[in-house]
Motif scaffolding. Structure first.
Motif, short mmCIF file in Angstrom:
data_model
loop_
_atom_site.label_atom_id
_atom_site.label_comp_id
_atom_site.label_asym_id
_atom_site.label_seq_id
_atom_site.Cartn_x
_atom_site.Cartn_y
_atom_site.Cartn_z
N TYR A 278 47.40 10.09 16.88
CA TYR A 278 46.30 10.43 17.78
C TYR A 278 45.56 11.67 17.28
O TYR A 278 44.33 11.71 17.23
N ARG A 279 46.32 12.71 16.91
CA ARG A 279 45.68 13.95 16.47
C ARG A 279 44.95 13.78 15.14
O ARG A 279 43.93 14.41 14.89
N ILE A 280 45.48 12.93 14.26
CA ILE A 280 44.78 12.69 12.98
C ILE A 280 43.44 12.01 13.24
O ILE A 280 42.41 12.38 12.66
N VAL A 281 43.43 11.00 14.11
CA VAL A 281 42.16 10.34 14.45
C VAL A 281 41.22 11.33 15.13
O VAL A 281 40.01 11.39 14.84
N GLN A 282 41.77 12.14 16.04
CA GLN A 282 40.95 13.13 16.75
C GLN A 282 40.30 14.11 15.79
O GLN A 282 39.09 14.38 15.88
N GLU A 283 41.09 14.65 14.88
CA GLU A 283 40.54 15.62 13.92
C GLU A 283 39.54 14.96 12.98
O GLU A 283 38.53 15.58 12.60
N SER A 284 39.80 13.70 12.61
CA SER A 284 38.85 12.99 11.74
C SER A 284 37.51 12.80 12.44
O SER A 284 36.44 12.96 11.83
N LEU A 285 37.54 12.46 13.72
CA LEU A 285 36.29 12.31 14.48
C LEU A 285 35.59 13.66 14.64
O LEU A 285 34.36 13.73 14.60
N GLY A 294 25.42 11.66 13.45
CA GLY A 294 24.60 10.45 13.41
C GLY A 294 25.21 9.32 12.63
O GLY A 294 24.66 8.21 12.61
N SER A 295 26.34 9.54 11.96
CA SER A 295 26.95 8.48 11.17
C SER A 295 27.73 7.52 12.07
O SER A 295 28.08 7.85 13.20
N SER A 296 27.98 6.34 11.55
CA SER A 296 28.88 5.40 12.23
C SER A 296 30.28 5.59 11.64
O SER A 296 30.44 5.87 10.46
N VAL A 297 31.27 5.45 12.50
CA VAL A 297 32.65 5.72 12.10
C VAL A 297 33.49 4.49 12.36
O VAL A 297 33.37 3.83 13.41
N SER A 298 34.35 4.18 11.41
CA SER A 298 35.28 3.06 11.54
C SER A 298 36.71 3.61 11.60
O SER A 298 37.12 4.37 10.72
N THR A 313 36.84 6.20 8.49
CA THR A 313 35.77 6.28 7.50
C THR A 313 34.45 6.44 8.20
O THR A 313 34.15 5.72 9.16
N ASP A 314 33.65 7.42 7.75
CA ASP A 314 32.28 7.55 8.28
C ASP A 314 31.28 7.16 7.21
O ASP A 314 31.58 7.19 6.02
N SER A 315 30.09 6.79 7.67
CA SER A 315 29.07 6.26 6.74
C SER A 315 28.22 7.34 6.11
O SER A 315 27.37 7.06 5.26
N THR A 353 28.92 6.90 0.44
CA THR A 353 28.03 7.95 0.95
C THR A 353 28.70 8.77 2.04
O THR A 353 28.12 9.76 2.51
N GLY A 354 29.88 8.35 2.44
CA GLY A 354 30.55 9.02 3.55
C GLY A 354 31.86 9.68 3.14
O GLY A 354 32.04 10.13 2.00
N PHE A 355 32.80 9.69 4.09
CA PHE A 355 34.07 10.37 3.90
C PHE A 355 35.17 9.52 4.54
O PHE A 355 34.96 8.86 5.55
N GLN A 356 36.35 9.55 3.92
CA GLN A 356 37.44 8.73 4.44
C GLN A 356 38.74 9.54 4.53
O GLN A 356 39.04 10.35 3.65
N VAL A 357 39.45 9.30 5.60
CA VAL A 357 40.78 9.87 5.79
C VAL A 357 41.76 8.71 5.88
O VAL A 357 41.57 7.78 6.68
#
Length: 368
Positions: A278-285, A294-298, A313-315, A353-357
């Motif tokens: 949960y905290r990893i997803v939270q920090e990634s967001l 403004g990016s979309s996040v998966s 992953t964000d776009s 073009t984005g970033f991934q965790v």
């Protein structure tokens, strides 16, 4: 008196009563062979209980006094039996109170004194000497066993207490980390949305209103979580925080971003894995909102047999990152520490073009 001498006064009283009662019975039973009791005999019998009363302060002196009184009682020709109780009790106390060398020395002196008395009265029977030695050895062995049991019990209690303190400290540290993550996420979100609202309030008031609504929700959430954690700390009963993957939908809704959540598979997870994920997803967001507004996040969760895989992953940013200069720089290291603490891994870096965790957290085997 109990605080200074423990239970010694009660033990001394019991020994005194036992010696006087047994002395009466033994004197009557041996009235044709031994001397009748007189004030001198009762005075000798009283020395042992007094020695027990003072034993904590003067262990060697009191044991020697009780043994000497026993020898004088026997030399006086009084009935066998009652005078042996005090020396036996004092030898037992020496061992159980940690004076082992002193106890075995006094035990040897006891054997010597009894054998000497027997030799002086003409009783040179080998069996009698063996019986005296066996009795003293049996007493000392029982005392040693009691000492060992007590020491092991005390050691177990000490270890259990230290373990309890260690667990409490770890739980408090965990809650402090949880509180830090809650504050970091929500305050970053509030900052981003406030900056967005200020940027859009003139040109696009509808979007500014949405950002302000997100700020209201995030501030309410952070206050609730802070109150929950602080209440636990105030009660002095640490418990594991309750953040889990069942709250991901609420987290995504509060983020104010275009987030797609996908779960592949399903299985029960240990609480510590739930919390870390949960905290990893939270920090990634939080990082996506801060550095790629403004990016979309998966968000993708893959429940495997041996591990939980997390992909966020964000776009890439579609607007200027208004909060990029305010980051603490501890987001990715903090996520990596959480993963490492569970024996897992975390990799973060550019993706297109984005970033991934990507995090992988090991899971225990499922039990049927």
């Amino acid at each position: 008196m109990r605080g200074k001498f423990g239970f010694d006064p009660y033990l001394a009283l019991i020994v005194a009563a036992a010696q006087f009662v047994i002395a009466k019975g033994a004197s009557w039973g041996q009235r044709y062979d031994r001397e009748p009791l007189d004030p001198y005999a009762y005075g000798l019998l009283l020395i042992g209980p007094l020695a027990i009363l003072l034993h904590r302060r003067f262990p060697l002196l009191t044991t020697a006094a009780a043994l000497g009184a026993c020898d004088l009682y026997l030399a006086g020709g009084y009935a066998y039996g009652p005078s042996f109780i005090s020396p036996a009790v004092l030898l037992f106390l020496l061992v159980t109170r940690g004076k082992r060398a002193m106890a075995w020395f006094m035990a040897a002196m006891t054997v010597v004194s009894f054998l000497t008395y027997a030799w002086l009265i003409g009783n040179r029977d080998l069996f009698h000497g063996v019986w005296i030695l066996t009795f003293i050895m049996l007493l000392m062995v029982v005392a040693e066993l009691v000492r060992i049991v007590r020491e092991r019990r005390a050691e177990r209690e000490r270890v259990a207490e230290e373990e309890s303190r260690r667990q409490a400290s770890e739980e408090r540290l965990t809650m402090a980390q949880e509180l830090h993550d809650v504050l970091a996420h929500n305050i970053s979100l509030i900052h981003v949305q406030a900056s967005t609202a200020l940027h859009l309030i003139d040109d696009n008031p509808d979007h500014a209103k949405t950002a302000l609504a997100t700020i209201k929700t995030a501030s309410k959430e952070v206050l609730g979580e802070m109150r929950s954690v602080l209440n636990v700390l105030r009660e002095g009963a640490p418990r594991s925080p309750t953040a889990g993957l069942d709250r991901l939908d609420d987290l995504i809704e509060r983020s104010g971003m275009d987030v797609t959540l996908k779960r592949v598979g399903s299985r029960p997870l240990p609480p510590q894995v739930e919390r870390a994920a949960y905290r990893i997803v939270q920090e990634s967001l939080t990082n996506a909102a801060r550095y790629a507004p403004g990016s979309s996040v998966s968000v993708r969760l893959e429940y495997g047999e041996q591990e939980l895989a997390i992909h966020v992953t964000d776009s890439g940013a579609t607007t200027a990152p208004v909060l990029s200069e305010a980051g603490s720089g501890n987001g990715i290291p903090g996520m990596r520490e959480r993963a490492s603490a569970l024996g897992g891994t975390l990799v973060a870096g550019p993706s297109g073009t984005g970033f991934q965790v990507e995090a992988r957290l090991p899971l225990p085997e499922e039990t049927s």
